[in-house]
Design an enzyme around this catalytic site. Structure first.
Site, PDB file in Angstrom:
ATOM      1  N   GLY A  13       5.703  30.684 -11.798  1.00 18.45           N
ATOM      2  CA  GLY A  13       6.146  30.312 -10.458  1.00 18.45           C
ATOM      3  C   GLY A  13       7.630  30.038 -10.427  1.00 18.45           C
ATOM      4  O   GLY A  13       8.115  29.252  -9.623  1.00 18.45           O
ATOM      5  N   SER A  16      10.629  30.869  -7.166  1.00 17.19           N
ATOM      6  CA  SER A  16      10.882  30.149  -5.918  1.00 17.19           C
ATOM      7  C   SER A  16      10.669  28.656  -6.129  1.00 17.19           C
ATOM      8  O   SER A  16      10.135  28.230  -7.156  1.00 17.19           O
ATOM      9  CB  SER A  16       9.954  30.654  -4.796  1.00 17.19           C
ATOM     10  OG  SER A  16       8.599  30.399  -5.120  1.00 17.19           O
ATOM     11  N   SER A 137       0.891  16.664  -9.349  1.00 17.91           N
ATOM     12  CA  SER A 137       1.329  16.224  -8.027  1.00 17.91           C
ATOM     13  C   SER A 137       1.065  14.744  -7.907  1.00 17.91           C
ATOM     14  O   SER A 137       0.123  14.211  -8.505  1.00 17.91           O
ATOM     15  CB  SER A 137       0.565  16.968  -6.929  1.00 17.91           C
ATOM     16  OG  SER A 137       0.857  16.409  -5.658  1.00 17.91           O
ATOM     17  N   TYR A 150      -7.322  20.502  -3.160  1.00 18.19           N
ATOM     18  CA  TYR A 150      -5.984  20.457  -3.749  1.00 18.19           C
ATOM     19  C   TYR A 150      -5.808  19.211  -4.603  1.00 18.19           C
ATOM     20  O   TYR A 150      -5.315  19.282  -5.741  1.00 18.19           O
ATOM     21  CB  TYR A 150      -4.925  20.504  -2.648  1.00 18.19           C
ATOM     22  CG  TYR A 150      -3.517  20.409  -3.180  1.00 18.19           C
ATOM     23  CD1 TYR A 150      -2.991  21.414  -3.981  1.00 18.19           C
ATOM     24  CD2 TYR A 150      -2.713  19.308  -2.897  1.00 18.19           C
ATOM     25  CE1 TYR A 150      -1.700  21.325  -4.477  1.00 18.19           C
ATOM     26  CE2 TYR A 150      -1.417  19.214  -3.383  1.00 18.19           C
ATOM     27  CZ  TYR A 150      -0.916  20.225  -4.174  1.00 18.19           C
ATOM     28  OH  TYR A 150       0.361  20.127  -4.681  1.00 18.19           O
TER      29      TYR A 150
END
Length: 249
Positions: A13, A16, A137, A150
């Site tokens: 990844g 970006s 996260s 998620y």
């Protein structure tokens, strides 16, 4: 001497968002960087932006064949890896009664399967003393309606950082989790949220965080650079939370 001088870093990844910001930070500190991403156009653009110390390899972290290609091309060019940043991910938000099997599979395939097999596939190239960084996260200890899949994937990534740290320590490999909070990136493009809904989510999270603002990609990349470097040599199984305090209050 820069902190990543002559080190080889692989970033999934990396074409970006946080991955690209980290690639810039790593190169600034002397590293050579391999970025791995699905979209050839953004990959080419990122390599042009990063300059001669960057190499782009096209592929999908959910494809073991693509990960083997990443391994083969990295080994051919550089031989070994000093830093592996397993960063690729996405998020889809929906009430539990509207989640279908395809959505479930997509999120777990990219966010969990992709992370696990990225590390497994590239493990033979990781040098003694290598640093592995998993992108988690700040949601992994939170619960918000519509975020069940998620949030669960990121809790799984946090768990992986612990178990892989224990398993890979005898090989001299450190594994740490990096947990960004709310940051304006192209992440919104990889969710099902309308732009105004995503902005509302940013405002809500920022209002609950002690620092009262979103983070920046550079702030997260700075933490990734620290975990990649020997300055964090006594850290493994850690969760480095870069979220303005949102998760921990």
């Amino acid at each position: 001497m820069t902190t990543l001088q002559n080190k080889i870093a692989v970033i999934t990844g990396g074409n970006s968002g946080i991955g690209l910001a980290a690639a810039h930070a790593f190169i600034k500190e002397g590293a050579r960087v391999v970025i791995f991403g699905r979209n050839q156009d953004t990959l080419d653009s990122a390599v042009a932006e990063l300059g001669p110390k960057a190499v782009g390899i096209q592929g999908d972290v959910t494809s073991l064949a693509d990960l083997e290609k990443l391994k083969a091309e990295t080994e051919m060019r550089f031989g070994q890896i000093d830093v592996l940043f397993a960063n690729a991910g996405l998020g889809v938000f929906a009430p539990i009664d509207s989640v279908d099997e395809a959505s479930y599979d997509k999120q777990f395939d990219i966010n969990v399967k992709g992370v696990f097999f990225t590390v497994q596939t590239l493990l033979p190239l990781l040098k003694h003393g290598a640093s592995v960084i998993l992108t988690g996260s700040a949601v992994h200890e939170k619960g918000i309606a519509t975020g069940s899949l998620y949030f669960a994937t990121k809790a799984a990534v946090r768990s992986l950082s612990r178990t892989l740290a224990a398993e890979l320590a005898p090989k001299g490999i450190r594994v740490n989790n990096l947990s960004p909070g709310i940051v304006r990136t192209n992440f919104a493009d990889r969710t099902n949220l309308a732009n105004e809904d995503f902005e509302g989510f940013i405002d809500m999270v920022a209002s609950q965080a002690p620092l009262q603002r979103p983070g920046t990609m550079q702030e997260v990349a700075n933490a990734a650079r620290f975990l990649a470097s020997d300055e964090s040599s006594y850290m493994t199984a850690s969760d480095v939370v870069v979220d303005g305090g949102w998760m921990n209050v």
